[in-house]
Design an enzyme around this catalytic site. Structure first.
Site, PDB file in Angstrom:
ATOM      1  N   CYS A  65      58.128 -42.650 -19.748  1.00  0.00           N
ATOM      2  CA  CYS A  65      57.875 -44.088 -19.776  1.00  0.00           C
ATOM      3  C   CYS A  65      59.086 -44.851 -19.247  1.00  0.00           C
ATOM      4  O   CYS A  65      60.188 -44.332 -19.179  1.00  0.00           O
ATOM      5  CB  CYS A  65      57.573 -44.547 -21.199  1.00  0.00           C
ATOM      6  SG  CYS A  65      56.236 -43.631 -22.006  1.00  0.00           S
TER       7      CYS A  65
ATOM      8  N   TRP B 126      53.550 -43.913 -20.073  1.00  0.00           N
ATOM      9  CA  TRP B 126      52.858 -42.677 -19.731  1.00  0.00           C
ATOM     10  C   TRP B 126      52.472 -42.034 -21.061  1.00  0.00           C
ATOM     11  O   TRP B 126      53.332 -41.627 -21.838  1.00  0.00           O
ATOM     12  CB  TRP B 126      53.765 -41.756 -18.926  1.00  0.00           C
ATOM     13  CG  TRP B 126      53.076 -40.546 -18.352  1.00  0.00           C
ATOM     14  CD1 TRP B 126      52.419 -40.458 -17.167  1.00  0.00           C
ATOM     15  CD2 TRP B 126      52.990 -39.245 -18.951  1.00  0.00           C
ATOM     16  NE1 TRP B 126      51.926 -39.188 -16.985  1.00  0.00           N
ATOM     17  CE2 TRP B 126      52.258 -38.429 -18.059  1.00  0.00           C
ATOM     18  CE3 TRP B 126      53.446 -38.696 -20.160  1.00  0.00           C
ATOM     19  CZ2 TRP B 126      51.984 -37.090 -18.335  1.00  0.00           C
ATOM     20  CZ3 TRP B 126      53.171 -37.362 -20.432  1.00  0.00           C
ATOM     21  CH2 TRP B 126      52.453 -36.574 -19.523  1.00  0.00           C
TER      22      TRP B 126
ATOM     23  N   HIS C 141      45.686  -9.338  -1.434  1.00  0.00           N
ATOM     24  CA  HIS C 141      45.642  -8.848  -2.805  1.00  0.00           C
ATOM     25  C   HIS C 141      44.851  -9.792  -3.707  1.00  0.00           C
ATOM     26  O   HIS C 141      45.199  -9.992  -4.872  1.00  0.00           O
ATOM     27  CB  HIS C 141      47.058  -8.651  -3.343  1.00  0.00           C
ATOM     28  CG  HIS C 141      47.833  -7.620  -2.590  1.00  0.00           C
ATOM     29  ND1 HIS C 141      47.722  -6.264  -2.834  1.00  0.00           N
ATOM     30  CD2 HIS C 141      48.710  -7.743  -1.560  1.00  0.00           C
ATOM     31  CE1 HIS C 141      48.499  -5.596  -2.005  1.00  0.00           C
ATOM     32  NE2 HIS C 141      49.111  -6.474  -1.226  1.00  0.00           N
TER      33      HIS C 141
ATOM     34  N   GLU D 210      55.272 -25.859  -1.471  1.00  0.00           N
ATOM     35  CA  GLU D 210      55.516 -27.295  -1.493  1.00  0.00           C
ATOM     36  C   GLU D 210      54.385 -28.060  -0.801  1.00  0.00           C
ATOM     37  O   GLU D 210      53.967 -29.124  -1.273  1.00  0.00           O
ATOM     38  CB  GLU D 210      56.862 -27.601  -0.835  1.00  0.00           C
ATOM     39  CG  GLU D 210      57.217 -29.067  -0.768  1.00  0.00           C
ATOM     40  CD  GLU D 210      57.338 -29.750  -2.116  1.00  0.00           C
ATOM     41  OE1 GLU D 210      57.414 -30.993  -2.136  1.00  0.00           O
ATOM     42  OE2 GLU D 210      57.351 -29.058  -3.161  1.00  0.00           O
TER      43      GLU D 210
ATOM     44  N   GLU E  53      48.867 -33.060  -5.590  1.00  0.00           N
ATOM     45  CA  GLU E  53      49.410 -34.181  -6.354  1.00  0.00           C
ATOM     46  C   GLU E  53      48.758 -35.506  -5.989  1.00  0.00           C
ATOM     47  O   GLU E  53      48.453 -36.313  -6.875  1.00  0.00           O
ATOM     48  CB  GLU E  53      50.921 -34.313  -6.086  1.00  0.00           C
ATOM     49  CG  GLU E  53      51.801 -33.366  -6.863  1.00  0.00           C
ATOM     50  CD  GLU E  53      53.260 -33.593  -6.553  1.00  0.00           C
ATOM     51  OE1 GLU E  53      54.060 -33.663  -7.498  1.00  0.00           O
ATOM     52  OE2 GLU E  53      53.629 -33.722  -5.364  1.00  0.00           O
TER      53      GLU E  53
ATOM     54  N   ASN F 150      60.537 -44.199 -25.180  1.00  0.00           N
ATOM     55  CA  ASN F 150      60.219 -43.118 -24.248  1.00  0.00           C
ATOM     56  C   ASN F 150      60.613 -41.814 -24.916  1.00  0.00           C
ATOM     57  O   ASN F 150      61.760 -41.655 -25.337  1.00  0.00           O
ATOM     58  CB  ASN F 150      60.991 -43.299 -22.937  1.00  0.00           C
ATOM     59  CG  ASN F 150      60.831 -42.116 -21.991  1.00  0.00           C
ATOM     60  OD1 ASN F 150      59.820 -41.412 -22.035  1.00  0.00           O
ATOM     61  ND2 ASN F 150      61.808 -41.907 -21.127  1.00  0.00           N
ATOM     62  N   GLY F 151      59.665 -40.883 -25.034  1.00  0.00           N
ATOM     63  CA  GLY F 151      59.968 -39.609 -25.677  1.00  0.00           C
ATOM     64  C   GLY F 151      58.833 -39.178 -26.580  1.00  0.00           C
ATOM     65  O   GLY F 151      57.708 -39.686 -26.494  1.00  0.00           O
TER      66      GLY F 151
ATOM     67  N   LYS G  41      56.997 -39.951 -12.415  1.00  0.00           N
ATOM     68  CA  LYS G  41      58.051 -39.491 -11.521  1.00  0.00           C
ATOM     69  C   LYS G  41      59.055 -38.588 -12.214  1.00  0.00           C
ATOM     70  O   LYS G  41      59.383 -37.518 -11.736  1.00  0.00           O
ATOM     71  CB  LYS G  41      58.767 -40.710 -10.917  1.00  0.00           C
ATOM     72  CG  LYS G  41      59.911 -40.366  -9.982  1.00  0.00           C
ATOM     73  CD  LYS G  41      59.400 -39.715  -8.727  1.00  0.00           C
ATOM     74  CE  LYS G  41      60.513 -39.448  -7.738  1.00  0.00           C
ATOM     75  NZ  LYS G  41      60.033 -38.680  -6.581  1.00  0.00           N
TER      76      LYS G  41
ATOM     77  N   ARG H  99      57.205 -44.510 -13.440  1.00  0.00           N
ATOM     78  CA  ARG H  99      57.459 -43.667 -14.610  1.00  0.00           C
ATOM     79  C   ARG H  99      56.252 -43.601 -15.550  1.00  0.00           C
ATOM     80  O   ARG H  99      56.251 -42.810 -16.489  1.00  0.00           O
ATOM     81  CB  ARG H  99      58.672 -44.191 -15.380  1.00  0.00           C
ATOM     82  CG  ARG H  99      59.967 -44.126 -14.605  1.00  0.00           C
ATOM     83  CD  ARG H  99      61.124 -44.634 -15.447  1.00  0.00           C
ATOM     84  NE  ARG H  99      61.383 -43.761 -16.570  1.00  0.00           N
ATOM     85  CZ  ARG H  99      62.234 -42.745 -16.572  1.00  0.00           C
ATOM     86  NH1 ARG H  99      62.917 -42.481 -15.477  1.00  0.00           N
ATOM     87  NH2 ARG H  99      62.416 -42.002 -17.636  1.00  0.00           N
TER      88      ARG H  99
ATOM     89  N   LYS I 124      52.174 -30.935  -2.708  1.00  0.00           N
ATOM     90  CA  LYS I 124      52.050 -32.308  -2.224  1.00  0.00           C
ATOM     91  C   LYS I 124      50.578 -32.709  -2.112  1.00  0.00           C
ATOM     92  O   LYS I 124      50.190 -33.811  -2.498  1.00  0.00           O
ATOM     93  CB  LYS I 124      52.724 -32.477  -0.857  1.00  0.00           C
ATOM     94  CG  LYS I 124      54.230 -32.452  -0.891  1.00  0.00           C
ATOM     95  CD  LYS I 124      54.859 -33.711  -1.450  1.00  0.00           C
ATOM     96  CE  LYS I 124      55.166 -33.615  -2.907  1.00  0.00           C
ATOM     97  NZ  LYS I 124      56.062 -32.629  -3.398  1.00  0.00           N
TER      98      LYS I 124
END
Length: 616
Positions: free
Chosen positions: A2, A76, A514, A491, A498, A102-103, A611, A28, A495
């Site tokens: 947050c 968040w 495999h 990566e 996301e 935040n937490g 983020k 955030r 991307k």
């Protein structure tokens, strides 16, 4: 995760500044937002579920009065769904305090039951409201606000960054306090104001001078003064650090999205990350500080990398570079797994934490554990005053500048370039790289920027957008790579998933047979990343195998033979194989961006993501 802002000024109204700060911090968390102020001895709170625009609309329809002191929050969600009732700030039963947090309070349910047994009525599902009542009850009973915060936090299990307003009664002044244990919190200092923020970005319009709270710190702010107390209640001074970023660096600069702006900033990021660090005459690198000296590095026999997400992919590339160039063995772990698997650290190990923010909870915890087990704590990081940097013996700052887009782009390339610098420095220190080879390696790095510029030319981006349009509605994507470009495949897949919400998986190309090859069909696109080098021929075989089963292939890289085999391709300028990931990732970032844009996704604020992951 947050975002927190707070302000105490001599005069004026803080509400517009708090909203502006929340707008900067919305990356955030964007489940809900709220603001609390004290006006004429009355505590006033406005909060709304949804994006910040919902709060702004509420404030436009029913403005808060002018106030010199206030707090704000963008959420968040961890405890409770995104609703008005669960939005911050939360207040105590008497309206004496408002609190943002935040937490995660891990023993919140136990504390909630205790409060309810004492007759307290809670109105939300959050752990934060529990903390507001714990502090508020003590203040109402006559305990000084600072002491009430300390006593209440002593009951808490978990981690937090918090800011709270305490409404004065009987002529007492309003008080603004904050505390930190785990998630980041900084204090901005100006001539006639003091500021609180989860990130310096929110405070740059007001100051460039910041103090970073340490774990266990509690602080009280007035307009002209800040007092900080450590976990024992002792008055302490935290150093003021000057952050050279500007408010404009956190703006879009004419681009439609932060992510696109940050993709296009990568040539400049490369230049800043290597500026002043190359020593062509000796074929060496200057990283600054005794921690990167020959004497310190010669003793290193092993490197343990810990990171999360995109930074982990940069760490995988770092492993190829450090082992291949410096000839030092490297282990790499998901930070979240390393810290809980009872790891064994060999003597003479350097623990290398890689983090954009320097506040990633799992990475910080893993670095601390490695240090406790005898490793030297070092880091690659983008934020000078972050916790990871402060707790490292030596750091390579990446100079990427503020990264606002949730999907990391420029931070990744900066981390890869920093890893290359480290590999050269370590190899020169231990003798694995002689001066002549060092000069060649540095010259290859210096030639990289114009090649990055080429990849960001309008005609290249138009071609990528055309590809994106043809593939935006497929069932899913495979990304395949070998050697040092295998992490680039990971990566690229990350991307895409996301920001477009399409299913995408990255694999080492040799593993396709495999299992994953069973999923190949015309409606699944395979992206093969292949640079000219030692494994190029092997990757071409993978293209043939996908085509033989009716799969569609996009070839990305400098290997011309791969482009001839694939249906479609994105040509990447040639470079040394070691640096090919820096170039190859650019088309994958653009492909993800344009697919998401064509699908109408919220690129800078993808669902369920924030983020900076400062909670487990």
């Amino acid at each position: 995760m947050c975002g927190i802002v707070g302000a105490f000024t001599i005069d004026g109204s803080v509400v517009p500044d708090l909203v502006r700060g929340l707008r900067t911090l919305e990356y955030r968390g964007y489940d809900s937002a709220g603001i609390g102020v004290v006006v004429d001895g009355e505590l006033l709170v406005t909060r709304r579920a949804g994006r910040l625009a919902e709060l702004e609309s509420a404030l436009a329809n029913d403005p808060l009065p002018r106030s010199a002191v206030g707090i704000g929050h963008t959420r968040w969600a961890t405890h409770g769904e995104p609703t008005d009732a669960n939005a911050h700030p939360h207040t105590d039963a008497t309206g004496r305090i408002a609190l943002v947090h935040n937490g995660v309070i891990e023993n919140a349910q136990e504390l909630r039951k205790s409060l309810e047994a004492a007759g307290v009525v809670l109105h939300s599902e959050t752990d934060t409201e529990v903390l507001a009542h714990l502090i508020g009850r003590r203040i109402v009973s006559g305990v000084d606000a600072l002491e009430a915060v300390r006593q209440s936090l002593a009951e808490v299990t978990g981690y937090y960054a918090l800011a709270l307003l305490v409404r004065g009664v009987d002529g007492e002044p309003t008080r603004l306090l904050c505390a930190r244990h785990g998630p980041p919190l900084c204090i901005g200092r100006a001539a006639d104001s003091s500021w609180i923020g989860s990130d310096v970005l929110a405070l740059l319009p007001h100051t460039n001078d910041f103090q970073y709270l340490e774990d266990g710190d509690v602080a009280e702010l007035t307009a002209r003064d800040v007092r900080i107390f450590d976990r024992r209640g002792k008055d302490v001074e935290r150093p003021i650090r000057v952050v050279e970023w500007t408010p404009e660096s956190a703006e879009k600069g004419g681009y439609e999205h932060y992510m696109l702006k940050e993709i296009h900033e990568q040539p400049d990021v490369l230049a800043r990350t290597i500026a002043g660090r190359l020593r062509p005459a000796t074929g060496d690198v200057e990283l600054g500080g005794d921690g990167w000296s020959d004497d310190r590095l010669r003793s290193i026999q092993r490197v343990q990398i810990v990171a999360c997400g995109t930074a982990l992919h940069a760490g995988l590339i770092a492993r190829y570079m450090i082992e291949g160039l410096a000839r030092v063995a490297v282990d790499i772990d998901f930070a979240s797994e390393f810290r809980y698997r009872d790891p064994v650290i060999a003597p003479h190990t350097m623990a290398l934490a890689i983090s954009q923010s320097g506040e990633t909870a799992d990475t910080l915890g893993a670095m601390r554990l490695a240090a406790q087990l005898g490793a030297r704590a070092t880091s690659i990081c983008n934020v000078i005053g972050s916790t990871v940097v402060r707790e490292s013996e030596a750091t390579i700052l990446t100079e990427a500048g503020p990264e606002i887009g949730v999907a990391s782009t420029k931070a990744f390339t900066a981390q890869v370039v920093a890893a290359y610098l480290l590999a050269v420095r370590l190899g020169r220190a231990n003798g694995s790289i002689d001066a002549a080879r060092g000069r060649v390696l540095l010259e290859e790095l210096k030639r990289l920027r114009p090649r990055l510029d080429t990849l960001l030319a309008p005609e290249v981006e138009d071609h990528v957008r055309e590809l994106a349009d043809r593939h935006r509605n497929v069932k899913g994507f495979f990304f395949l790579g070998r050697g040092i470009n295998y992490p680039v495949a990971l990566e690229g897949a990350l991307k895409l998933k996301e920001i477009s919400y399409l299913h995408a998986e990255g694999y080492p190309a040799g593993e396709m047979k495999h299992g994953p090859i069973a999923l190949v069909e015309p409606d699944l696109t395979t992206v093969v990343v292949n640079a000219v080098g030692s494994v190029a021929e092997k990757s071409r075989s993978n293209i043939e195998q996908v085509k033989a089963r009716g799969g569609r292939v996009i070839s990305v890289g400098s290997d011309a033979a791969s482009h001839e085999l694939a249906e479609e391709g994105i040509v990447v300028p040639d470079s040394s194989e070691w640096l090919s990931p820096v170039l190859n990732v650019i088309p994958l970032q653009l492909l993800a961006y344009h697919i998401a844009d064509l699908r109408g996704c919220d690129i800078d604020k993808p669902r369920n993501l924030a983020k900076s992951v400062t909670v487990e």
